[in-house]
Every structure is written in C-alpha cells, then in structure tokens.
Design a protein around this motif. Sequence first.
Motif, PDB file in Angstrom:
ATOM      1  N   ASN A  60       0.850  -1.255  -0.060  1.00  0.00           N
ATOM      2  CA  ASN A  60       0.171  -0.011  -0.057  1.00  0.00           C
ATOM      3  C   ASN A  60       0.766   1.215  -0.029  1.00  0.00           C
ATOM      4  O   ASN A  60       1.978   1.349   0.922  1.00  0.00           O
ATOM      5  CB  ASN A  60      -0.918  -0.138   1.286  1.00  0.00           C
ATOM      6  CG  ASN A  60      -1.466  -1.458   1.581  1.00  0.00           C
ATOM      7  OD1 ASN A  60      -2.645  -1.772   0.641  1.00  0.00           O
ATOM      8  ND2 ASN A  60      -1.219  -2.048   2.564  1.00  0.00           N
ATOM      9  N   VAL A  62       1.725   4.860   1.241  1.00  0.00           N
ATOM     10  CA  VAL A  62       1.053   5.777   2.327  1.00  0.00           C
ATOM     11  C   VAL A  62       0.894   7.066   1.758  1.00  0.00           C
ATOM     12  O   VAL A  62       1.881   7.665   1.483  1.00  0.00           O
ATOM     13  CB  VAL A  62       1.900   5.574   3.545  1.00  0.00           C
ATOM     14  CG1 VAL A  62       1.268   6.154   4.551  1.00  0.00           C
ATOM     15  CG2 VAL A  62       1.915   4.001   3.810  1.00  0.00           C
ATOM     16  N   SER A  72       3.412   0.386   3.043  1.00  0.00           N
ATOM     17  CA  SER A  72       3.270  -0.640   4.079  1.00  0.00           C
ATOM     18  C   SER A  72       2.806  -1.715   3.442  1.00  0.00           C
ATOM     19  O   SER A  72       2.141  -1.927   2.371  1.00  0.00           O
ATOM     20  CB  SER A  72       2.485   0.032   4.825  1.00  0.00           C
ATOM     21  OG  SER A  72       0.841   0.155   4.344  1.00  0.00           O
ATOM     22  N   GLY A 135       2.120  -1.286   8.784  1.00  0.00           N
ATOM     23  CA  GLY A 135       1.668   0.203   8.921  1.00  0.00           C
ATOM     24  C   GLY A 135       0.212   0.317   9.675  1.00  0.00           C
ATOM     25  O   GLY A 135      -0.058   1.364   9.975  1.00  0.00           O
ATOM     26  N   ASN A 136      -0.479  -0.896   9.722  1.00  0.00           N
ATOM     27  CA  ASN A 136      -1.613  -0.688  10.260  1.00  0.00           C
ATOM     28  C   ASN A 136      -1.750  -1.796  11.499  1.00  0.00           C
ATOM     29  O   ASN A 136      -2.096  -1.319  12.691  1.00  0.00           O
ATOM     30  CB  ASN A 136      -2.808  -1.208   9.198  1.00  0.00           C
ATOM     31  CG  ASN A 136      -4.160  -0.850   9.395  1.00  0.00           C
ATOM     32  OD1 ASN A 136      -4.990  -1.737   9.638  1.00  0.00           O
ATOM     33  ND2 ASN A 136      -4.264   0.375   9.508  1.00  0.00           N
TER      34      ASN A 136
END
Length: 358
Positions: A60, A62, A72, A135-136
């Motif tokens: 993904n 960001v 991420s 990242g999540n």
Amino acid sequence: MQAEGKHLKGRGAQRHIANRFDANSHELRDDFLNYCAQEGDEPQNLKTLLIDTFPKTIVNKVESPDVGMGYSLNPYQGCEHGCVYCYARNSHEYWGYDAGLDFESRILVKRNAVRLLEKQLAKKSWQVSPIVLSGNTDCYQPAEKQFKITRKLLETFLNYRHPVAIITKNALIQRDLDVIKELASYNLIQVNMSITTLEEKTRRLLEPRTASIKKRLETVKKLAEVGVPVNVMTAPIIPGINSHEVLPLIKAAADHGAKSVGYTVVRLNGAIGKIFEQWLKTAMPDRADKVLNQIAACHEGNLNDSQFGRRMRGSGEFAKQIAAQIELGRKKYLKGRSIAPLNCELFEQYRPGQLSLF
C-alpha cells in the motif's frame, strides 16, 4: 460474563459497537445484559476467529505525509493484541466488521501475501523504497505463530535484497532473528519496537494480549546485540496514564541498545473515541474524566485532531511539555546514536526475473 460497569479482561474494547457503514446498528441494552446475567449467558462473542482473505494487492502506498513511511504491507487485518487506543481499529469497518471487539477477534489472514509481494517487486515500474511491516496491524500478532506469513515475507525481502522495516510490540519477532540478522548485515532492515509503559498493570489494561514489558525490552537487547538498528516507539503518550513515564521509557530503551526513540500523542479518531471512553470508565473509573480532559487539552478541546503535521504531536501546553521531555530524554540518554537510511542499492541486481550478471 461482563456485567455493566465491570472491566472485560483480556480485551481492549469492552463491547461490539456500530459499524458506521452498516445500514443497521446494534446496541447492548441494560435489560439484555441483566437477562444474560440471570441466565448465565455470555452477552458477547469473545472467541477469536481467523478468516482467510485473498486480496489482489498487498503493498500500500501511504499518502499521509506525517507517518514516516512511503509503503506498508499488512499480512493480517484486525489485531488480537487488543490495544484500546489503536488507530487501525477504524479500518476494520471497511471489511464489514466493527472497530470494537470485532477488530481484535475477527482476524483476516492474507495467505497469498508472499506471492503478491513478489508480483509487486517484479513490476518494471516498481522503484525500490523501504516497505514497512506493518503500517496498520501488528505483523507479529498471535496468528503469526501459526501462519508464519511474516517470516516468509522477510525471507522474500532477503532473497531480493529489498529494504524492509518492522513495527511490532510482540516478542515473537525473536523467532526470526536468523533472517533479520542476515538482512541487517546488508543494512536492509530496521525494527521499531513499541513500548508504551514500564508498568505491567497498565500494559495489561491498555494492551491486553501483547508481550510483557520485560520481554519487549529483552527483544530490543537481543536485536541490538546482533546488529539490528532498533527504534523504540514510546507511543502513544496518553496524558494521565503514561505521560509521567517519558524519561524512564527513553532510559530503558537506551539501556537495552535502542538507537533512537519516537513518539505520538494519543488521538481518538473515528470510532476510537467511544471505544476508549467505554474502556476508561471500566478500567480506570477514578481518573476517567481527568484523562479525557487532558487528551482534549492536547487537541484544541477535542479528542481528535486530523490536521497533518499537528495530529501526531498535539498542541497546547501539555503537548509542549511532552515534546520537551522527549527532547531531554534523547539528549540525555541517546546522544550520539542514530539510524542510517536503509540500503536501496542492492535490489536491482536481485529483482525478480532479473538475469544474474557474471
């Protein structure tokens, strides 16, 4: 069984809450809770379910300019760690679940993550840039022990000499020290270990299914000993809960070999405000109002601030005091330490499908 006003142990969120995208909403009424208490029934399904999902892409981009990462990769959606403050809770609503108990009990597993990563790296258009796991949601959450997707991803990054960073609060990362050590030998990896508090009682309430503080500090030390650059995230700083620990946290990080520290001030965006408030009133009822008022004082009277550049650090006098403590801790305990940029020069030689040159 959870009675009204009683803290639900082992979970961060205290209830299922309405998904803002659902046409219908569900509410736990007092008469239903009383009925469950009388009948000895559990009012909420607390069992963790692992659900296979097969996305079409895995890396993904960001777009947010203030999170410190360009790309991420999340092998899991939802996170059983159950950190009550977690900003990622809101993303679970896009999958049709709620940001409360669903987030920490309905875990989506991306079994095709490695294949998708290789597909991404093989694209001619791909310009090498560090990819962050995760990242999540935490790539070393309990499901990783079973599926080992994160380990396979790290092996893939090593095979293609591609830079990667990790964000975690789980000591399970120690299992993969062999791969991580080899990545570090090429300057291809950085680990960000999240340590929110040094007090186990607070940790168990804030982050009920995470590794103990002792194990996390041990992990920082073991990573540092084999040459892995470690940044400790003292995040989030929550006024009235862990804000008094800033300097001790930085000292502990430095004593165990961390090269740097980062921080954020808690912000309760989206559904997290309601989740956090419910949790606070059961976990720390004696200081609930004080904590909420101090959080609001860091965001111009609100529990959340969405302004880029300001939302992560807060504003106002309390936020300035936190920033000053962070700076003091860095100067006192981390002077002369830093983390070099990751190596982006090797990938072209190992790009998937690239013919070796002899």
